[in-house]
Enzyme design. Structure first.
Site, PDB file in Angstrom:
ATOM      1  N   HIS A   1      -9.340   1.202   5.190  1.00  0.00           N
ATOM      2  CA  HIS A   1      -7.586   1.164   6.198  1.00  0.00           C
ATOM      3  C   HIS A   1      -8.209   2.257   6.790  1.00  0.00           C
ATOM      4  CE1 HIS A   1      -3.765   2.419   6.624  1.00  0.00           C
ATOM      5  NE2 HIS A   1      -3.339   1.152   5.483  1.00  0.00           N
TER       6      HIS A   1
ATOM      7  N   SER B   1       2.873  -2.026  10.323  1.00  0.00           N
ATOM      8  CA  SER B   1       4.600  -2.304   9.582  1.00  0.00           C
ATOM      9  C   SER B   1       5.366  -3.931   9.591  1.00  0.00           C
ATOM     10  CB  SER B   1       5.188  -1.968  11.534  1.00  0.00           C
ATOM     11  OG  SER B   1       4.832  -0.687  12.302  1.00  0.00           O
TER      12      SER B   1
ATOM     13  N   GLU C   1      -6.273   4.802   8.057  1.00  0.00           N
ATOM     14  CA  GLU C   1      -6.433   6.025   7.423  1.00  0.00           C
ATOM     15  C   GLU C   1      -7.517   6.691   7.185  1.00  0.00           C
ATOM     16  OE1 GLU C   1      -2.870   5.620   5.504  1.00  0.00           O
ATOM     17  OE2 GLU C   1      -1.720   4.721   7.478  1.00  0.00           O
TER      18      GLU C   1
ATOM     19  N   GLY D   1       2.698  -1.012   4.163  1.00  0.00           N
ATOM     20  CA  GLY D   1       2.896   0.562   3.899  1.00  0.00           C
ATOM     21  C   GLY D   1       3.745   0.551   3.265  1.00  0.00           C
ATOM     22  N   GLY D   2       5.147   1.138   4.665  1.00  0.00           N
ATOM     23  CA  GLY D   2       6.411   1.509   4.223  1.00  0.00           C
ATOM     24  C   GLY D   2       7.001   0.863   3.850  1.00  0.00           C
TER      25      GLY D   2
ATOM     26  N   ASN E   1       0.977  -0.969   0.109  1.00  0.00           N
ATOM     27  CA  ASN E   1      -0.113  -0.237   0.075  1.00  0.00           C
ATOM     28  C   ASN E   1       0.512   1.216   0.193  1.00  0.00           C
ATOM     29  OD1 ASN E   1      -2.285   2.033   0.437  1.00  0.00           O
ATOM     30  ND2 ASN E   1      -1.937   1.424   2.389  1.00  0.00           N
ATOM     31  N   TRP E   2       0.982   1.598  -1.088  1.00  0.00           N
ATOM     32  CA  TRP E   2       1.632   3.337  -1.166  1.00  0.00           C
ATOM     33  C   TRP E   2       1.448   4.070  -0.758  1.00  0.00           C
ATOM     34  CZ3 TRP E   2       4.037   3.283  -6.955  1.00  0.00           C
ATOM     35  CH2 TRP E   2       4.851   2.389  -7.069  1.00  0.00           C
ATOM     36  N   LYS E   3       0.133   4.628  -0.063  1.00  0.00           N
ATOM     37  CA  LYS E   3       0.043   5.434  -0.085  1.00  0.00           C
ATOM     38  C   LYS E   3      -0.220   6.926  -0.403  1.00  0.00           C
ATOM     39  CE  LYS E   3       0.675   3.522   4.825  1.00  0.00           C
ATOM     40  NZ  LYS E   3       0.625   3.013   6.469  1.00  0.00           N
TER      41      LYS E   3
ATOM     42  N   GLU F   1      -5.690  -4.812  10.494  1.00  0.00           N
ATOM     43  CA  GLU F   1      -4.346  -4.414  10.976  1.00  0.00           C
ATOM     44  C   GLU F   1      -4.836  -3.265  12.115  1.00  0.00           C
ATOM     45  OE1 GLU F   1      -2.362  -2.643   6.995  1.00  0.00           O
ATOM     46  OE2 GLU F   1      -4.345  -1.302   6.914  1.00  0.00           O
TER      47      GLU F   1
ATOM     48  N   GLY G   1       2.061   2.396  10.500  1.00  0.00           N
ATOM     49  CA  GLY G   1       3.120   3.421  10.721  1.00  0.00           C
ATOM     50  C   GLY G   1       3.863   3.745  12.132  1.00  0.00           C
TER      51      GLY G   1
HETATM   52  C1  PEP Z   1      -0.674  -0.097   5.582  1.00  0.00           C
HETATM   53  O1  PEP Z   1      -0.247   0.473   5.273  1.00  0.00           O
HETATM   54  O2  PEP Z   1      -1.252  -1.118   5.419  1.00  0.00           O
HETATM   55  C2  PEP Z   1       0.499  -0.972   6.918  1.00  0.00           C
HETATM   56  C3  PEP Z   1       0.522  -1.627   7.127  1.00  0.00           C
HETATM   57  O3  PEP Z   1       1.505   0.767   6.548  1.00  0.00           O
HETATM   58  P1  PEP Z   1       3.034   0.002   7.669  1.00  0.00           P
HETATM   59  O4  PEP Z   1       3.433  -1.379   7.123  1.00  0.00           O
HETATM   60  O5  PEP Z   1       4.059   1.164   7.063  1.00  0.00           O
HETATM   61  O6  PEP Z   1       2.655   0.217   9.105  1.00  0.00           O
END
Ligand code: PEP
Length: 255
Positions: A99, A217, A101, A238-239, A13-15, A171, A177
């Protein structure tokens, strides 16, 4: 429990990161790194403006492209939104829905998550539906109740057949994040609650077939342990999905 009945899906997930040029360059670098690694499905959920570039760059590779949201109406006066038909026409196969966010910053509710999920699966997209508790909810002891409630709300009116096009991503909000990862046991437990909710709705046999990812994460260092758990059928990342080497290492951990 039989993990072999489920597809492992590693989804990035590039956000709100990457321009179309950066997306093309990333895909060109990633494609040979993950070529032939077919023990899991590989998905990148990219910003809307990157979809065309990413779909083009993904041609002939084993990477599939996803979007990060979908509107529940087919068309109309919904400025800034994208319909499921628009996404499928653009070559998108997956879409992230609900999500944390979007729930936190953009007023997403369990009801709109359900409507978006139905719109996605009705259009033939695979929905990656996110559920997860906040730290406060966990500390109050509501994790199981909350995860089951969110899962059941999201899947209301979804048919057994459509469930084939649903992935649920557990999640925990406190792990997204933040660099704080749930322990493998916490991830397995959370995913187990999600699966139990699906079993209560559709039956245990059906629940055994649904891919339930962990997200929060996940990275190259912790992926193998998380993915070794019986209820963890992949990751939403994500990251670590913004770096080809780290994302490839997670794909490797899923082989
Ligand atoms: C996400 O964006 O769904 C996520 C899990 O982010 P991260 O891996 O950065 O925690």
């Amino acid at each position: 429990m039989n993990k072999a009945t489920r597809k492992t899906v590693i989804a990035g997930n590039w956000k709100m990161n990457m321009t179309p040029d950066a997306a093309s360059a990333f895909m060109k670098e990633l494609a040979p790194m993950v070529a032939g690694k077919d023990e899991c499905d590989i998905v990148l959920c990219v910003p809307a403006v990157d979809i065309a570039a990413a779909v083009e760059a993904a041609k002939g590779t084993n990477i599939k492209i996803g979007a990060q949201n979908v509107h529940f109406k087919a068309s109309g006066a919904y400025t800034g939104e994208l319909s499921a038909e628009m996404l499928t026409a653009a070559g998108v196969k997956y879409v992230v829905i609900g999500h944390s966010e979007r729930r936190q910053y953009f007023g997403e509710t369990d009801q709109t998550v359900n409507l978006r999920t139905l719109a996605a699966v009705n259009a033939g997209l695979t929905a990656i539906v996110c559920v997860g508790e906040t730290l406060e909810q966990r500390e109050l002891g509501y994790t199981e109740t909350l995860l089951k409630f969110q899962t059941k709300m999201a899947l209301t009116n979804v048919t057994k057949d459509q469930l084939k096009n649903i992935i649920v991503a557990y999640e925990p909000v406190w792990a997204i994040g933040t660099g704080v990862t749930a322990t493998a046991d916490q991830a397995d437990e959370g995913n187990g609650y999600v699966r139990a909710a699906i079993a209560e709705m559709f039956g245990a046999d059906v629940a055994e077939t649904v891919t339930v990812q962990y997200g929060g994460s996940m990275n190259d260092a912790n992926a193998a342990e998380l993915l070794s758990k019986v209820n963890v059928d992949g990751g939403l990342i994500g990251g670590a999905s913004l770096k080809t080497d780290k994302f490839t290492a997670i794909v490797d951990a899923a082989q």
